[in-house]
Structure formats: structure tokens, C-alpha cells
Design a protein around this motif. Structure first.
Motif, short mmCIF file in Angstrom:
data_model
loop_
_atom_site.label_atom_id
_atom_site.label_comp_id
_atom_site.label_asym_id
_atom_site.label_seq_id
_atom_site.Cartn_x
_atom_site.Cartn_y
_atom_site.Cartn_z
N GLY A 9 5.36 9.18 9.32
CA GLY A 9 4.01 8.72 9.59
C GLY A 9 3.22 8.35 8.35
O GLY A 9 2.50 7.35 8.33
N ARG A 10 3.34 9.15 7.30
CA ARG A 10 2.63 8.88 6.06
C ARG A 10 3.07 7.55 5.45
O ARG A 10 2.26 6.74 5.00
CB ARG A 10 2.87 10.04 5.08
CG ARG A 10 2.18 9.89 3.76
CD ARG A 10 2.34 11.13 2.94
NE ARG A 10 3.75 11.36 2.62
CZ ARG A 10 4.17 11.90 1.50
NH1 ARG A 10 3.32 12.29 0.59
NH2 ARG A 10 5.44 12.08 1.27
N GLU A 11 4.35 7.30 5.47
CA GLU A 11 4.89 6.07 4.90
C GLU A 11 4.48 4.86 5.75
O GLU A 11 4.13 3.80 5.21
CB GLU A 11 6.42 6.17 4.80
CG GLU A 11 6.88 7.21 3.80
CD GLU A 11 6.66 8.66 4.27
OE1 GLU A 11 6.51 9.53 3.39
OE2 GLU A 11 6.62 8.92 5.48
N GLN A 12 4.52 5.02 7.08
CA GLN A 12 4.09 3.93 7.96
C GLN A 12 2.61 3.64 7.77
O GLN A 12 2.20 2.48 7.72
CB GLN A 12 4.38 4.28 9.43
CG GLN A 12 4.14 3.12 10.38
CD GLN A 12 5.09 1.95 10.10
OE1 GLN A 12 6.30 2.12 10.03
NE2 GLN A 12 4.52 0.77 9.92
N HIS A 13 1.80 4.68 7.63
CA HIS A 13 0.37 4.51 7.38
C HIS A 13 0.15 3.74 6.08
O HIS A 13 -0.66 2.80 6.03
CB HIS A 13 -0.32 5.87 7.32
CG HIS A 13 -1.74 5.82 6.90
ND1 HIS A 13 -2.75 5.37 7.73
CD2 HIS A 13 -2.34 6.16 5.74
CE1 HIS A 13 -3.89 5.43 7.09
NE2 HIS A 13 -3.68 5.91 5.88
N ALA A 14 0.87 4.09 5.04
CA ALA A 14 0.71 3.44 3.74
C ALA A 14 1.08 1.97 3.82
O ALA A 14 0.36 1.10 3.30
CB ALA A 14 1.54 4.15 2.68
N ILE A 15 2.19 1.64 4.49
CA ILE A 15 2.60 0.24 4.56
C ILE A 15 1.67 -0.56 5.46
O ILE A 15 1.35 -1.72 5.17
CB ILE A 15 4.09 0.08 4.98
CG1 ILE A 15 4.59 -1.33 4.69
CG2 ILE A 15 4.31 0.43 6.43
CD1 ILE A 15 4.68 -1.70 3.25
N ASP A 16 1.19 0.04 6.54
CA ASP A 16 0.23 -0.65 7.41
C ASP A 16 -1.06 -0.95 6.66
O ASP A 16 -1.61 -2.05 6.75
CB ASP A 16 -0.07 0.18 8.66
CG ASP A 16 1.08 0.22 9.65
OD1 ASP A 16 2.02 -0.60 9.53
OD2 ASP A 16 1.05 1.08 10.55
N LEU A 17 -1.54 0.03 5.91
CA LEU A 17 -2.76 -0.14 5.13
C LEU A 17 -2.57 -1.21 4.06
O LEU A 17 -3.41 -2.11 3.90
CB LEU A 17 -3.14 1.20 4.49
CG LEU A 17 -4.42 1.28 3.69
CD1 LEU A 17 -5.63 0.97 4.57
CD2 LEU A 17 -4.56 2.68 3.09
N ALA A 18 -1.45 -1.16 3.36
CA ALA A 18 -1.17 -2.14 2.30
C ALA A 18 -1.03 -3.55 2.87
O ALA A 18 -1.58 -4.51 2.31
CB ALA A 18 0.10 -1.75 1.55
N ALA A 19 -0.33 -3.69 3.99
CA ALA A 19 -0.15 -5.01 4.60
C ALA A 19 -1.48 -5.58 5.09
O ALA A 19 -1.75 -6.78 4.92
CB ALA A 19 0.85 -4.92 5.75
N ALA A 20 -2.33 -4.73 5.66
CA ALA A 20 -3.64 -5.20 6.12
C ALA A 20 -4.52 -5.63 4.95
O ALA A 20 -5.22 -6.65 5.03
CB ALA A 20 -4.33 -4.09 6.93
N MET A 21 -4.47 -4.89 3.86
CA MET A 21 -5.25 -5.27 2.68
C MET A 21 -4.73 -6.59 2.09
O MET A 21 -5.51 -7.43 1.66
CB MET A 21 -5.21 -4.15 1.65
CG MET A 21 -5.99 -2.92 2.09
SD MET A 21 -5.88 -1.58 0.92
CE MET A 21 -6.88 -2.25 -0.40
N LYS A 22 -3.42 -6.77 2.10
CA LYS A 22 -2.83 -8.01 1.59
C LYS A 22 -3.31 -9.20 2.43
O LYS A 22 -3.67 -10.24 1.89
CB LYS A 22 -1.31 -7.91 1.62
CG LYS A 22 -0.61 -9.14 1.09
CD LYS A 22 0.89 -8.98 1.16
CE LYS A 22 1.59 -10.28 0.78
NZ LYS A 22 3.03 -10.18 0.95
N LYS A 23 -3.36 -9.03 3.76
CA LYS A 23 -3.84 -10.10 4.64
C LYS A 23 -5.29 -10.45 4.35
O LYS A 23 -5.70 -11.58 4.55
CB LYS A 23 -3.72 -9.68 6.10
CG LYS A 23 -2.36 -9.83 6.68
CD LYS A 23 -2.37 -9.46 8.15
CE LYS A 23 -0.97 -9.52 8.73
NZ LYS A 23 -0.95 -9.09 10.13
#
Length: 171
Positions: A9-23
Motif C-alpha cells: 500500500g505504501r509503495e502504491q500510494h507513493a507511485i499514485d502520488l508521484a504520477a498525479a504530480m507529474k500529470k
């Protein structure tokens, strides 16, 4: 920064957050020290730094300082405890960047003198739920950091599930 070797969950949260910020147009990079690096690279820029030895690993600190300066990093966001001292040392030595710390758990927070000093260095403490925030602020010594604590809910991108074929998920 994540010192993770397994996906959760922590890793998925981090990648989701990073991908949203990139967008949204931000330059985002994830630092990891192992087998998850290629998975992070599918979504955002990512690079390897050995994160297992903590602040005393001068080689890792040197790599981070170099990357913070080269990439002109404004925020270093950590998602676990093992990388906190390494990130703080790198920011201090680089002379730039603010430290954000995510709290993913209701486990007790350390509040000895050294950890209180660490909390004073942090710009934001990002809790993944109101419950995590409430548990974090239970200790009287930690309550002085209330103004740094925010909640960013851990969410699920349900659009991913619409792409599944019928019958692949129990209805």
C-alpha cells in the motif's frame, strides 16, 4: 524516497502520488534501492541509491546530495523511517530542499530528544488518514508540530478497475 523491497500500500500510494504530480506538470523522481526501481520507472523518473544503512552511509548521502543539486530538488518526500536520516543529512549538506514525511501507520511515534529535533527539521508531516493524524498527535511533545501536519487521504483510482474484462473480478 522509499527503502522498500516489496510492493504494498505504501509503495502504491507513493507511485499514485508521484504520477498525479507529474500529470500536473511537476518534475517528480522516486529514489529506491532495489527491485522496485523498474516498477517505479514505468510511471516516473527513478534512480537507485542504497538506502539501507541510514545517515552514516556517506556514499548514499553523497549520491543524494549530488542529485538534489543536479535536479534542483525543492522537496524530498519520504515514506518510511529507514530513509529519514539519510534524506535529512542530504538536504542539510546540499543546502536546499524541504523534507516532507508521510505517516502511513498508527504505530507510536518516537519522541525522544533526537526525534523531536528531527521533527523540527521537517516541513510537512503528511498523514494518510484522520485516524493516523490523531494517533500521531496524541503525545504531548508532538502536539507542538500540529501546524505541520496535514491529511492527504490514501485513495484508489477506480478508473483502473473499469478496464478489467467482465468476470475477472468477483461481482
Amino acid at each position: 524516497m522509499l527503502a522498500s523491497t516489496n510492493w504494498g500500500g505504501r509503495e502504491q500510494h507513493a507511485i499514485d502520488l508521484a504520477a498525479a504530480m507529474k500529470k500536473r506538470g511537476y518534475r517528480v523522481c522516486i529514489v529506491n534501492d532495489g527491485p522496485l526501481l523498474s516498477r517505479f520507472r514505468e510511471e516516473v523518473d527513478a534512480f537507485w541509491v542504497p538506502l539501507r544503512k541510514g545517515w552514516a552511509d556517506l556514499f548514499s548521502v553523497w549520491i543524494l546530495v549530488k542529485e538534489i543539486l543536479r535536479r534542483k530538488v525543492d522537496i524530498v518526500h519520504i515514506h518510511g523511517g529507514r530513509e529519514k536520516w539519510l534524506a535529512l543529512a542530504a538536504i542539510k549538506l546540499a543546502g536546499r530542499g524541504r523534507l516532507f514525511v508521510s505517516r502511513h501507520t498508527v504505530l507510536d511515534v518516537k519522541s525522544d530528544g533526537l526525534h523531536l529535533w528531527f521533527h523540527r527539521q521537517v516541513s510537512r508531516i503528511v498523514c494518510v488518514s484522520q485516524c493516523v493524524r490523531d494517533e500521531y498527535l496524541k503525545k504531548e511533545t508532538i502536539r507542538s508540530f500540529t501546524d505541520k501536519v496535514i491529511v492527504v487521504y490514501n485513495g484508489i483510482d477506480i478508473a483502473r478497475f473499469y478496464e478489467l474484462e467482465p468476470g475477472t473480478v468477483n461481482e
